[in-house]
Scaffold this motif. Sequence first.
Motif, PDB file in Angstrom:
ATOM      1  N   ALA A  48       0.894  -1.100  -0.037  1.00 32.27           N
ATOM      2  CA  ALA A  48      -0.004  -0.098   0.156  1.00 32.27           C
ATOM      3  C   ALA A  48       0.931   1.167  -0.031  1.00 32.27           C
ATOM      4  CB  ALA A  48      -0.905   0.033   1.226  1.00 32.27           C
ATOM      5  N   ALA A  49       0.190   2.452  -0.389  1.00 35.78           N
ATOM      6  CA  ALA A  49       1.029   3.569  -0.386  1.00 35.78           C
ATOM      7  C   ALA A  49       0.076   4.543  -0.416  1.00 35.78           C
ATOM      8  CB  ALA A  49       2.028   3.878  -1.557  1.00 35.78           C
ATOM      9  N   ILE A  50       0.335   5.686   0.278  1.00 34.06           N
ATOM     10  CA  ILE A  50      -0.336   6.965   0.535  1.00 34.06           C
ATOM     11  C   ILE A  50       0.325   8.273   0.325  1.00 34.06           C
ATOM     12  CG2 ILE A  50       0.246   6.864   3.119  1.00 34.06           C
ATOM     13  CD1 ILE A  50      -2.577   7.976   3.593  1.00 34.06           C
ATOM     14  N   SER A  51      -0.285   9.269  -0.433  1.00 34.28           N
ATOM     15  CA  SER A  51       0.358  10.551  -0.651  1.00 34.28           C
ATOM     16  C   SER A  51       0.476  11.173   0.348  1.00 34.28           C
ATOM     17  CB  SER A  51      -0.476  11.363  -1.679  1.00 34.28           C
ATOM     18  OG  SER A  51      -1.648  11.590  -1.379  1.00 34.28           O
ATOM     19  N   LYS A  56      -4.482  10.437  -1.982  1.00 36.30           N
ATOM     20  CA  LYS A  56      -4.156   9.591  -2.865  1.00 36.30           C
ATOM     21  C   LYS A  56      -3.692   8.093  -2.246  1.00 36.30           C
ATOM     22  CE  LYS A  56      -3.384   7.871  -7.145  1.00 36.30           C
ATOM     23  NZ  LYS A  56      -4.565   7.419  -7.966  1.00 36.30           N
ATOM     24  N   ILE A  57      -4.313   7.154  -2.308  1.00 34.48           N
ATOM     25  CA  ILE A  57      -3.968   5.843  -1.922  1.00 34.48           C
ATOM     26  C   ILE A  57      -4.152   4.670  -2.820  1.00 34.48           C
ATOM     27  CG2 ILE A  57      -4.770   3.994  -0.403  1.00 34.48           C
ATOM     28  CD1 ILE A  57      -5.649   6.205   1.541  1.00 34.48           C
ATOM     29  N   GLU A  58      -3.056   3.793  -2.979  1.00 38.05           N
ATOM     30  CA  GLU A  58      -3.220   2.455  -3.852  1.00 38.05           C
ATOM     31  C   GLU A  58      -2.595   1.313  -2.745  1.00 38.05           C
ATOM     32  OE1 GLU A  58      -3.725   4.404  -7.730  1.00 38.05           O
ATOM     33  OE2 GLU A  58      -3.687   2.214  -6.919  1.00 38.05           O
ATOM     34  N   VAL A  63      -4.138  -7.347  -1.185  1.00 36.82           N
ATOM     35  CA  VAL A  63      -4.768  -6.787  -0.018  1.00 36.82           C
ATOM     36  C   VAL A  63      -6.009  -6.015  -0.203  1.00 36.82           C
ATOM     37  CG1 VAL A  63      -2.083  -7.228   0.827  1.00 36.82           C
ATOM     38  CG2 VAL A  63      -3.129  -4.952   0.165  1.00 36.82           C
ATOM     39  N   LYS A  64      -6.247  -5.601  -1.246  1.00 37.37           N
ATOM     40  CA  LYS A  64      -7.400  -4.656  -1.416  1.00 37.37           C
ATOM     41  C   LYS A  64      -8.784  -5.290  -0.671  1.00 37.37           C
ATOM     42  CE  LYS A  64      -6.238  -2.536  -5.932  1.00 37.37           C
ATOM     43  NZ  LYS A  64      -6.451  -2.652  -7.405  1.00 37.37           N
ATOM     44  N   GLY A  65      -9.251  -4.210   0.057  1.00 29.31           N
ATOM     45  CA  GLY A  65     -10.387  -4.890   0.558  1.00 29.31           C
ATOM     46  C   GLY A  65     -10.173  -5.298   2.037  1.00 29.31           C
ATOM     47  N   ARG A  66      -9.078  -5.616   2.406  1.00 30.34           N
ATOM     48  CA  ARG A  66      -8.528  -6.243   3.683  1.00 30.34           C
ATOM     49  C   ARG A  66      -7.554  -5.353   4.531  1.00 30.34           C
ATOM     50  NH1 ARG A  66      -5.568 -10.627   3.855  1.00 30.34           N
ATOM     51  NH2 ARG A  66      -4.636 -10.316   1.923  1.00 30.34           N
ATOM     52  N   PHE A  67      -6.764  -4.453   3.760  1.00 36.27           N
ATOM     53  CA  PHE A  67      -5.946  -3.716   4.427  1.00 36.27           C
ATOM     54  C   PHE A  67      -6.051  -2.212   4.227  1.00 36.27           C
ATOM     55  CE2 PHE A  67      -1.760  -6.653   4.296  1.00 36.27           C
ATOM     56  CZ  PHE A  67      -2.560  -7.569   4.833  1.00 36.27           C
ATOM     57  N   ASN A  68      -5.766  -1.320   5.137  1.00 34.33           N
ATOM     58  CA  ASN A  68      -6.022   0.032   5.049  1.00 34.33           C
ATOM     59  C   ASN A  68      -4.604   0.976   5.711  1.00 34.33           C
ATOM     60  OD1 ASN A  68      -7.914   2.474   4.710  1.00 34.33           O
ATOM     61  ND2 ASN A  68      -7.651   2.631   7.157  1.00 34.33           N
ATOM     62  N   LEU A  80      -0.779   0.798   8.962  1.00 27.15           N
ATOM     63  CA  LEU A  80      -1.330  -0.104   7.996  1.00 27.15           C
ATOM     64  C   LEU A  80      -2.233  -1.036   9.054  1.00 27.15           C
ATOM     65  CD1 LEU A  80      -1.298  -1.344   5.237  1.00 27.15           C
ATOM     66  CD2 LEU A  80       0.292  -2.964   5.807  1.00 27.15           C
ATOM     67  N   GLN A  81      -3.565  -1.126   8.903  1.00 22.22           N
ATOM     68  CA  GLN A  81      -4.379  -1.695   9.435  1.00 22.22           C
ATOM     69  C   GLN A  81      -4.717  -3.052   8.707  1.00 22.22           C
ATOM     70  OE1 GLN A  81      -5.866  -1.413  12.694  1.00 22.22           O
ATOM     71  NE2 GLN A  81      -6.696  -3.584  12.075  1.00 22.22           N
ATOM     72  N   MET A  82      -4.357  -3.978   9.292  1.00 19.71           N
ATOM     73  CA  MET A  82      -4.542  -5.573   8.487  1.00 19.71           C
ATOM     74  C   MET A  82      -5.551  -6.174   9.195  1.00 19.71           C
ATOM     75  SD  MET A  82      -0.506  -6.399   7.648  1.00 19.71           S
ATOM     76  CE  MET A  82      -0.135  -6.712   9.562  1.00 19.71           C
ATOM     77  N   ASN A  83      -6.764  -6.499   8.187  1.00 19.35           N
ATOM     78  CA  ASN A  83      -7.726  -7.173   8.681  1.00 19.35           C
ATOM     79  C   ASN A  83      -7.976  -8.634   7.797  1.00 19.35           C
ATOM     80  OD1 ASN A  83      -8.559  -5.223  10.486  1.00 19.35           O
ATOM     81  ND2 ASN A  83      -9.327  -4.128   8.780  1.00 19.35           N
ATOM     82  N   SER A  84      -8.841  -9.381   8.334  1.00 18.47           N
ATOM     83  CA  SER A  84      -9.007 -10.766   7.567  1.00 18.47           C
ATOM     84  C   SER A  84      -7.889 -11.216   7.030  1.00 18.47           C
ATOM     85  CB  SER A  84     -10.216 -10.549   6.527  1.00 18.47           C
ATOM     86  OG  SER A  84     -11.183  -9.923   6.961  1.00 18.47           O
ATOM     87  N   MET A  85      -6.826 -11.469   8.021  1.00 18.85           N
ATOM     88  CA  MET A  85      -5.553 -11.921   7.378  1.00 18.85           C
ATOM     89  C   MET A  85      -5.403 -13.316   6.950  1.00 18.85           C
ATOM     90  SD  MET A  85      -3.001  -9.692  10.072  1.00 18.85           S
ATOM     91  CE  MET A  85      -1.685  -9.899   8.811  1.00 18.85           C
TER      92      MET A  85
END
Length: 126
Positions: A48-51, A56-58, A63-68, A80-85
Amino acid sequence: QVQLVESGGGLVQAGGSLRLSCEASGSFGNYVMGWFRQVPGKEREFVAAISWGGGKIEYGDSVKGRFNISRVNAKSTVYLQMNSMKPEDTGVYYCAAVFLIRPMTVSKNPNEYTYWGQGTQVTVSS
């Protein structure tokens, strides 16, 4: 110069959650922040990356839909919040930073990042 220190790794069961933190010392302004992970024998994978402003976040496809990813610039910290690991999320997670002048931009390419943390181990048991 930016120094990065990750924390929050550990052992978690499949389906569980972990929250990684990366605290930066030195300059934090106008830096894109990214998370990558690596397992032995494989290339470093974009997570993941954040501006700088957070607009802007990618995410990597796996990990899409699971990590934030998020950041609090006042604390010079990115999370980095990691869910449904899943067991395949196992690896060493690295925080990285690159100075980008253009707003609303991020990079998925690890070769474009200038500064790296020491990494934190994340293990997901099945």
